[in-house]
Enzyme design. Structure first.
Site, PDB file in Angstrom:
ATOM      1  N   PHE A 141       0.865  -1.180   0.000  1.00  0.00           N
ATOM      2  CA  PHE A 141       0.000   0.000   0.000  1.00  0.00           C
ATOM      3  C   PHE A 141       0.895   1.221   0.000  1.00  0.00           C
ATOM      4  O   PHE A 141       1.605   1.490   0.969  1.00  0.00           O
ATOM      5  CB  PHE A 141      -0.937   0.043   1.207  1.00  0.00           C
ATOM      6  CG  PHE A 141      -1.851   1.248   1.161  1.00  0.00           C
ATOM      7  CD1 PHE A 141      -3.010   1.209   0.412  1.00  0.00           C
ATOM      8  CD2 PHE A 141      -1.521   2.416   1.827  1.00  0.00           C
ATOM      9  CE1 PHE A 141      -3.842   2.329   0.323  1.00  0.00           C
ATOM     10  CE2 PHE A 141      -2.346   3.537   1.755  1.00  0.00           C
ATOM     11  CZ  PHE A 141      -3.510   3.489   1.001  1.00  0.00           C
ATOM     12  N   ASP A 226       9.641   2.854   1.343  1.00  0.00           N
ATOM     13  CA  ASP A 226       8.462   3.632   1.724  1.00  0.00           C
ATOM     14  C   ASP A 226       8.316   3.543   3.235  1.00  0.00           C
ATOM     15  O   ASP A 226       7.807   2.562   3.769  1.00  0.00           O
ATOM     16  CB  ASP A 226       7.231   3.084   1.012  1.00  0.00           C
ATOM     17  CG  ASP A 226       5.955   3.862   1.364  1.00  0.00           C
ATOM     18  OD1 ASP A 226       5.983   4.635   2.342  1.00  0.00           O
ATOM     19  OD2 ASP A 226       4.937   3.670   0.688  1.00  0.00           O
ATOM     20  N   LYS A 255       3.333  11.405   6.753  1.00  0.00           N
ATOM     21  CA  LYS A 255       2.551  11.253   7.981  1.00  0.00           C
ATOM     22  C   LYS A 255       3.165  11.976   9.168  1.00  0.00           C
ATOM     23  O   LYS A 255       2.947  13.155   9.345  1.00  0.00           O
ATOM     24  CB  LYS A 255       2.286   9.770   8.260  1.00  0.00           C
ATOM     25  CG  LYS A 255       1.386   9.107   7.203  1.00  0.00           C
ATOM     26  CD  LYS A 255       0.837   7.795   7.673  1.00  0.00           C
ATOM     27  CE  LYS A 255       0.025   7.095   6.574  1.00  0.00           C
ATOM     28  NZ  LYS A 255      -1.182   7.835   6.178  1.00  0.00           N
TER      29      LYS A 255
END
Length: 406
Positions: A141, A226, A255
């Site tokens: 994801f 990532d 984030k």
């Protein structure tokens, strides 16, 4: 509908239904706790998928935002501003790299890394134009843009959005042999999550990241990590790659970098990678804006102390010990890394959503993923006593489902 309707009712009528939130309307938060619009208090066991690593309204981050709001918020990259250079230098130092390209969302940062990898492949590695390939992992994801969902194996994210972007090869997560077999002279990068967060905190086999590093080095391929969810303290290290002593060619961050206040992401690499970009080849109006990087600099300062990382390490055994008794007694799987856990509920007892709704009634907020799995990722600033109380509620909610099943 009248504006006197509840916020949930208004959202249901006027908001696109691309999310299925739990029936809680949060109105304010402090530390690891939030309150809804009726005054009920909940322990935040999700932390916005790690965007709130430092909790709600961390005083240092709020102060930095307030001070910057009184000075300057945005210039665009048409001009310099006085914080961008220091931010890039400080984040580069934290990551042990030379250059930083700031963006806004995690998906934007992933797309940026893919663009940079392709350009590097054509201009540095010498891959023929239009032939670059990137190897990605099953269960990944990385966001929800067209290119990213083109290589997603999740039908909910993938289906009915074609035609899809070509140039990606999918291999099994944790299978180093399959990865090496998928690489050829057209391969420019391997994109990997050191821990697959959305998939349910899926941990790689021991030594896998080191093997990815070796393979990329031997085949002259960029290792792109990532770390949007796994980075910036969540796993007990600044980056999850640090757990195996691995240094990727490219970090993708997001984030927590914005402190839970503003969107802020970044691609971090050395000059021989990010140096392929020149003026006009990539950009973002809000990328690197003054307000975001003011908060980001304070996030970097907090991480530079090592205290958030140490706290995640210290609380990892508390998290594991609090959940381990549920294995075989409601849970069929459990994975813990730092202050981060994936729990697989026995499907015979219900869905992950059922468990989340039960926990709302007990004053704890978590979110399900992929059917019967939920993730636990409280702020790294959570008090031990609050963590233990939250885990007690999880054990109680699972126990209730076991009892109801007979």
């Amino acid at each position: 509908m009248s504006v006197t309707a509840t916020p949930i009712e208004l959202e249901d009528v006027h908001g696109a239904h691309n999310y299925h939130p739990l029936p809680v309307t949060v109105s304010h938060g402090e530390g690891a706790w939030v309150w809804d619009d009726e005054g009920h208090r909940y322990l935040d066991f999700l932390a916005a998928y790690s965007a709130l690593n430092f909790g709600h309204r961390h005083p240092d981050l709020v102060r930095a935002a307030h001070e910057q709001l009184d000075r300057l918020t945005l210039t665009s990259r048409a001009f310099h501003h006085d914080l961008l250079g220091p931010f890039c230098a400080e984040l580069a130092e934290l990551a042990g790299k030379e250059m930083v390209l700031p963006m806004n969302s995690g998906a934007e940062a992933v797309e940026t890394a893919l663009k940079v990898a392709r350009r590097w492949g054509y201009e540095v590695k010498g891959v023929p134009d239009e032939q670059a390939t990137v190897v990605v992992m099953d269960g990944n994801f990385h966001g929800r843009t067209i290119s990213i969902i083109s290589f997603s194996g999740d039908p909910v994210a993938h289906d009915h959005y074609g035609p899809y972007t070509p140039g990606f090869r999918v291999v099994g997560y944790g299978d180093a042999a399959a990865l090496e077999s998928a690489i050829d002279e057209t391969t420019v990068a391997v994109l990997v999550e050191p821990v697959q967060g959305e998939a349910g905190v899926v941990l790689p086999p021991e030594g896998y990241l080191a093997e990815v590093r070796r393979i990329c080095t031997e085949h002259r391929v960029l290792m792109v990590a990532d770390e949007v969810q796994s980075g910036l303290g969540r796993t007990g290290e600044t980056f999850a790659c640090d757990l195996e002593g691995v240094v990727p060619d490219v970090y993708v961050l997001g984030k927590a970098l914005g402190g839970g206040i503003v969107p802020l992401s970044a691609v971090v690499a050395d000059g021989d990678v990010l140096g392929v970009l020149d003026p006009g080849s990539h950009g973002s109006t809000f990328g690197g804006n003054a307000l975001a990087v003011a908060v980001g600099r304070e996030v970097i300062r907090l991480l530079a102390t090592g205290e958030p990382q140490q706290r995640a390490r210290d609380l990892e055994p508390v998290l594991r010990d609090g959940l381990a008794p549920l294995l075989g007694h409601g849970l069929v799987g459990l994975r813990v890394r730092g202050l981060w856990a994936g729990l697989d509920l026995d499907p015979a007892l219900g869905t992950g959503r059922d468990l989340c709704e039960a926990l709302v009634g007990r004053g704890v907020l978590v979110k399900d993923t992929h059917g019967s799995t939920i993730r636990v990722s409280p702020p790294l600033t959570i008090d031990r006593a609050d963590l233990e109380w939250g885990l007690e509620q999880v054990r109680g909610a699972v126990g209730d489902l076991v009892a109801a099943a007979g």
